[in-house]
Design an enzyme around this catalytic site. Structure first.
Site, PDB file in Angstrom:
ATOM      1  N   HIS A 104       0.865  -1.175   0.000  1.00 47.34           N
ATOM      2  CA  HIS A 104       0.000   0.000   0.000  1.00 47.34           C
ATOM      3  C   HIS A 104       0.907   1.232   0.000  1.00 47.34           C
ATOM      4  CE1 HIS A 104      -3.621   2.306   0.658  1.00 47.34           C
ATOM      5  NE2 HIS A 104      -2.980   2.980   1.588  1.00 47.34           N
ATOM      6  N   GLU A 174       8.754   1.507  -3.060  1.00 49.47           N
ATOM      7  CA  GLU A 174       8.102   0.242  -3.439  1.00 49.47           C
ATOM      8  C   GLU A 174       9.083  -0.611  -4.214  1.00 49.47           C
ATOM      9  OE1 GLU A 174       4.719   1.386  -5.746  1.00 49.47           O
ATOM     10  OE2 GLU A 174       3.638   2.088  -3.991  1.00 49.47           O
TER      11      GLU A 174
END
Ligand code: GRF
Length: 192
Positions: A104, A174
């Site tokens: 997320h 990420e």
């Protein structure tokens, strides 16, 4: 050899990082890419890497066991959500309890839940006046973004950040941390 399926709805930059990271890995292999959108860039990325990539309709996801049957037929051990924008169907959640990992683009439990995806997340973080944001890698359960947190990394929110600028900074985190976090979790789960 642990067999991974990646679920992705969008561009697939995280899917690409995972595919590249695990190619040649002797313990973990990405063997399937699943999408809910036939135009998802992730499908093309997988195909280019020689990985079977299948798009399923909402109907197939939610009103049939087609997707679960495919996962079982492919002997999938773990599922990684890399920008998968619909809810994981209950039959898959049950069959893969504590074996579905999501990323997320914010620091859960803040800025999670319904509607919190893409630029919406980064806009909300900027509007909140927070001085930092980041990523959360977590297990998926029936309550969307509320599964056990496995890893978080932070980055600053700068004075005149636009949502796009923050998104780019978060996406760097990420790409840096997701594959390793997935590998670490799978190793912990399988080495006991
Ligand atoms: C990423 O921001 C990820 O955090 C979220 O969906 C986005 C996927 O981006 N879950 P991409 O399709 O991997 O480029």
């Amino acid at each position: 050899m642990k067999r991974l399926a990646i679920f992705a709805s969008g561009t697939g930059s995280n899917a690409k990082r995972l595919i590249d990271y695990f190619s040649g890995n002797k313990d973990i292999s990405v063997v399937l890419l699943v999408s809910n959108r036939k135009e998802a860039g992730a499908l093309e990325i997988a195909r280019k890497a020689g990985i079977p990539a299948i798009n399923f309709t909402k109907e197939e996801f939610y009103n049939s066991s087609t997707v679960l049957e495919k996962l079982i037929a492919e002997k999938i051990d773990f599922i990684v959500l890399a920008g998968f924008l619909i809810r994981v169907p209950d039959n898959i959640l049950k069959a893969y309890e504590n074996k579905i990992i999501n990323i997320h683009p914010a620091l859960l439990p803040d800025f999670g839940g319904k509607g919190m995806y893409g630029l919406n997340v980064h806009k909300a973080v900027i509007e909140s006046g927070k001085s930092e944001s980041g990523i959360t890698i977590h297990l998926v359960n029936e309550h969307y973004d509320e599964g056990r947190i496995l890893f978080q990394a932070k980055c600053p929110v700068l004075e005149n950040d636009t949502a796009e600028m923050l998104a780019a900074r978060v996406q760097e985190l990420e790409h840096n941390y997701f594959p390793e976090a997935v590998e670490r979790f799978i190793k912990e789960k399988t080495e006991g």
